[in-house]
Motif scaffolding. Structure first.
Motif, PDB file in Angstrom:
ATOM      1  N   LEU A  13       0.858  -1.181   0.000  1.00 36.08           N
ATOM      2  CA  LEU A  13       0.000   0.000   0.000  1.00 36.08           C
ATOM      3  C   LEU A  13       0.895   1.232   0.000  1.00 36.08           C
ATOM      4  O   LEU A  13       1.587   1.518   0.979  1.00 36.08           O
ATOM      5  CB  LEU A  13      -0.907  -0.014   1.236  1.00 36.08           C
ATOM      6  N   ALA A  14       0.895   1.957  -1.106  1.00 33.92           N
ATOM      7  CA  ALA A  14       1.800   3.102  -1.282  1.00 33.92           C
ATOM      8  C   ALA A  14       1.161   4.358  -0.702  1.00 33.92           C
ATOM      9  O   ALA A  14       0.486   5.107  -1.399  1.00 33.92           O
ATOM     10  CB  ALA A  14       2.121   3.289  -2.763  1.00 33.92           C
ATOM     11  N   THR A  15       1.364   4.586   0.584  1.00 36.28           N
ATOM     12  CA  THR A  15       0.763   5.720   1.275  1.00 36.28           C
ATOM     13  C   THR A  15       1.763   6.872   1.391  1.00 36.28           C
ATOM     14  O   THR A  15       2.978   6.696   1.242  1.00 36.28           O
ATOM     15  CB  THR A  15       0.320   5.312   2.686  1.00 36.28           C
ATOM     16  N   GLU A  16       1.245   8.052   1.711  1.00 43.48           N
ATOM     17  CA  GLU A  16       2.117   9.197   1.962  1.00 43.48           C
ATOM     18  C   GLU A  16       2.974   8.948   3.199  1.00 43.48           C
ATOM     19  O   GLU A  16       4.134   9.380   3.254  1.00 43.48           O
ATOM     20  CB  GLU A  16       1.285  10.467   2.132  1.00 43.48           C
ATOM     21  N   ALA A  17       2.417   8.248   4.191  1.00 45.60           N
ATOM     22  CA  ALA A  17       3.187   7.933   5.396  1.00 45.60           C
ATOM     23  C   ALA A  17       4.377   7.039   5.060  1.00 45.60           C
ATOM     24  O   ALA A  17       5.474   7.228   5.599  1.00 45.60           O
ATOM     25  CB  ALA A  17       2.289   7.258   6.431  1.00 45.60           C
ATOM     26  N   LEU A  18       4.163   6.079   4.170  1.00 47.55           N
ATOM     27  CA  LEU A  18       5.259   5.209   3.755  1.00 47.55           C
ATOM     28  C   LEU A  18       6.311   6.017   2.994  1.00 47.55           C
ATOM     29  O   LEU A  18       7.516   5.873   3.230  1.00 47.55           O
ATOM     30  CB  LEU A  18       4.739   4.066   2.884  1.00 47.55           C
ATOM     31  N   LYS A  19       5.864   6.876   2.103  1.00 47.72           N
ATOM     32  CA  LYS A  19       6.794   7.710   1.338  1.00 47.72           C
ATOM     33  C   LYS A  19       7.639   8.575   2.267  1.00 47.72           C
ATOM     34  O   LYS A  19       8.847   8.731   2.072  1.00 47.72           O
ATOM     35  CB  LYS A  19       6.016   8.581   0.352  1.00 47.72           C
ATOM     36  N   GLU A  20       7.008   9.099   3.309  1.00 46.35           N
ATOM     37  CA  GLU A  20       7.735   9.914   4.285  1.00 46.35           C
ATOM     38  C   GLU A  20       8.748   9.062   5.043  1.00 46.35           C
ATOM     39  O   GLU A  20       9.871   9.500   5.303  1.00 46.35           O
ATOM     40  CB  GLU A  20       6.736  10.542   5.259  1.00 46.35           C
ATOM     41  N   ARG A  21       8.346   7.846   5.382  1.00 45.38           N
ATOM     42  CA  ARG A  21       9.232   6.952   6.129  1.00 45.38           C
ATOM     43  C   ARG A  21      10.470   6.579   5.317  1.00 45.38           C
ATOM     44  O   ARG A  21      11.538   6.308   5.874  1.00 45.38           O
ATOM     45  CB  ARG A  21       8.470   5.702   6.546  1.00 45.38           C
ATOM     46  N   LEU A  22      10.356   6.574   4.007  1.00 45.47           N
ATOM     47  CA  LEU A  22      11.466   6.151   3.154  1.00 45.47           C
ATOM     48  C   LEU A  22      12.558   7.202   3.017  1.00 45.47           C
ATOM     49  O   LEU A  22      13.618   6.922   2.453  1.00 45.47           O
ATOM     50  CB  LEU A  22      10.935   5.783   1.760  1.00 45.47           C
ATOM     51  N   LYS A  23      12.320   8.398   3.515  1.00 44.58           N
ATOM     52  CA  LYS A  23      13.357   9.432   3.454  1.00 44.58           C
ATOM     53  C   LYS A  23      14.566   8.973   4.255  1.00 44.58           C
ATOM     54  O   LYS A  23      14.445   8.537   5.392  1.00 44.58           O
ATOM     55  CB  LYS A  23      12.827  10.758   3.993  1.00 44.58           C
ATOM     56  N   GLY A  24      15.729   9.048   3.645  1.00 44.41           N
ATOM     57  CA  GLY A  24      16.947   8.589   4.301  1.00 44.41           C
ATOM     58  C   GLY A  24      17.323   7.163   3.961  1.00 44.41           C
ATOM     59  O   GLY A  24      18.373   6.678   4.400  1.00 44.41           O
ATOM     60  N   TYR A  25      16.466   6.482   3.190  1.00 46.20           N
ATOM     61  CA  TYR A  25      16.756   5.117   2.753  1.00 46.20           C
ATOM     62  C   TYR A  25      17.182   5.114   1.278  1.00 46.20           C
ATOM     63  O   TYR A  25      16.613   5.858   0.468  1.00 46.20           O
ATOM     64  CB  TYR A  25      15.528   4.213   2.897  1.00 46.20           C
ATOM     65  N   ARG A  26      18.129   4.271   0.954  1.00 49.68           N
ATOM     66  CA  ARG A  26      18.460   4.028  -0.455  1.00 49.68           C
ATOM     67  C   ARG A  26      17.448   3.022  -0.993  1.00 49.68           C
ATOM     68  O   ARG A  26      17.177   2.000  -0.354  1.00 49.68           O
ATOM     69  CB  ARG A  26      19.883   3.502  -0.582  1.00 49.68           C
ATOM     70  N   LEU A  27      16.886   3.317  -2.146  1.00 51.77           N
ATOM     71  CA  LEU A  27      15.774   2.526  -2.679  1.00 51.77           C
ATOM     72  C   LEU A  27      16.241   1.623  -3.815  1.00 51.77           C
ATOM     73  O   LEU A  27      16.848   2.083  -4.785  1.00 51.77           O
ATOM     74  CB  LEU A  27      14.675   3.470  -3.181  1.00 51.77           C
ATOM     75  N   LEU A  28      15.934   0.316  -3.684  1.00 47.76           N
ATOM     76  CA  LEU A  28      16.221  -0.677  -4.718  1.00 47.76           C
ATOM     77  C   LEU A  28      14.928  -1.429  -5.015  1.00 47.76           C
ATOM     78  O   LEU A  28      14.050  -1.528  -4.155  1.00 47.76           O
ATOM     79  CB  LEU A  28      17.290  -1.668  -4.253  1.00 47.76           C
ATOM     80  N   ALA A  29      14.806  -1.985  -6.223  1.00 47.52           N
ATOM     81  CA  ALA A  29      13.598  -2.722  -6.588  1.00 47.52           C
ATOM     82  C   ALA A  29      13.957  -4.046  -7.241  1.00 47.52           C
ATOM     83  O   ALA A  29      14.969  -4.163  -7.946  1.00 47.52           O
ATOM     84  CB  ALA A  29      12.730  -1.899  -7.537  1.00 47.52           C
TER      85      ALA A  29
END
Length: 205
Positions: A13-29
């Motif tokens: 579930l791609a929420t704004e809260a999740l997007k905020e939580r991801l700040k500071g993380y390196r993102l891989l898929a």
């Protein structure tokens, strides 16, 4: 601390809260996990997989650097991505899209999470709504808000104690039980794992 968020192929579930939580993380898929990057409006620094689950429109829409793997291999794209994150120095890993969907994949992700925790990494699994924390022996504290629902499961057996909940638990050996399902935090909780392993499952935090 080097923190990585890995987008896997399960529900998220791609929420704004999740997007905020991801700040500071390196993102891989990993492969079809790329669709979660689109939903979040984020571009991973690496998109890895054999791409058998990523349709052409997705590959055209997501402008991320790709690493293509062979289709015939002895591990999933998700595990390959996890190994890549470890090579890049990951010390904390969010496994997003790791819960729900295919049960076999969820169980494999949990096994991988416990193996990483035993290596000293901080690991959290999520579907964007619920968050699962693998717990090894020791004392664990979680700053939960009042009325946050949670469950605590022995994996596969453990001696556990819980404080700060609506239903506290004295130090109790547990296995194959529903006794510790559907509890509620009164505020921050403390979980003592005296022996064995456990999984804390927090809803909406």
């Amino acid at each position: 601390m080097k923190r990585f968020a890995l987008l896997l192929g399960g529900p998220l579930l791609a929420t704004e809260a999740l997007k905020e939580r991801l700040k500071g993380y390196r993102l891989l898929a990993a492969d079809s996990g790329g669709r979660h990057a689109l939903a979040l409006g984020l571009v991973p620094e690496l998109w890895l997989g054999d791409f058998d689950s990523s349709p052409p429109w997705l590959q055209e829409a997501l402008p991320a650097p790709k690493e293509v793997l062979p289709r015939e291999k002895d591990l999933t794209d998700g595990e390959a991505l996890l190994r890549k994150a470890l090579e890049m120095g990951a010390e904390e890993v969010l496994l997003l899209g790791a819960l729900g969907g295919r049960l076999d994949h969820t169980l494999a992700h949990l096994a991988l999470a416990f193996a990483l925790a035993e290596q000293g990494l901080r690991v959290v699994l999520s579907d964007g709504l619920a968050w699962a924390y693998p717990l090894l022996p020791g004392t664990h504290t979680f700053p939960l808000a009042s009325k946050t629902p949670f469950s605590l499961l022995p994996h596969l057996e453990a001696t556990l104690e819980v404080e700060g909940a609506r239903w506290n638990l004295p130090l109790t050996p547990l296995r194959a039980t529903t006794l510790t399902l559907e509890n509620e935090a009164l505020g921050p909780i403390r979980v003592e794992v005296a022996s064995g392993r456990a999984l804390l499952y927090v809803f909406g935090a």
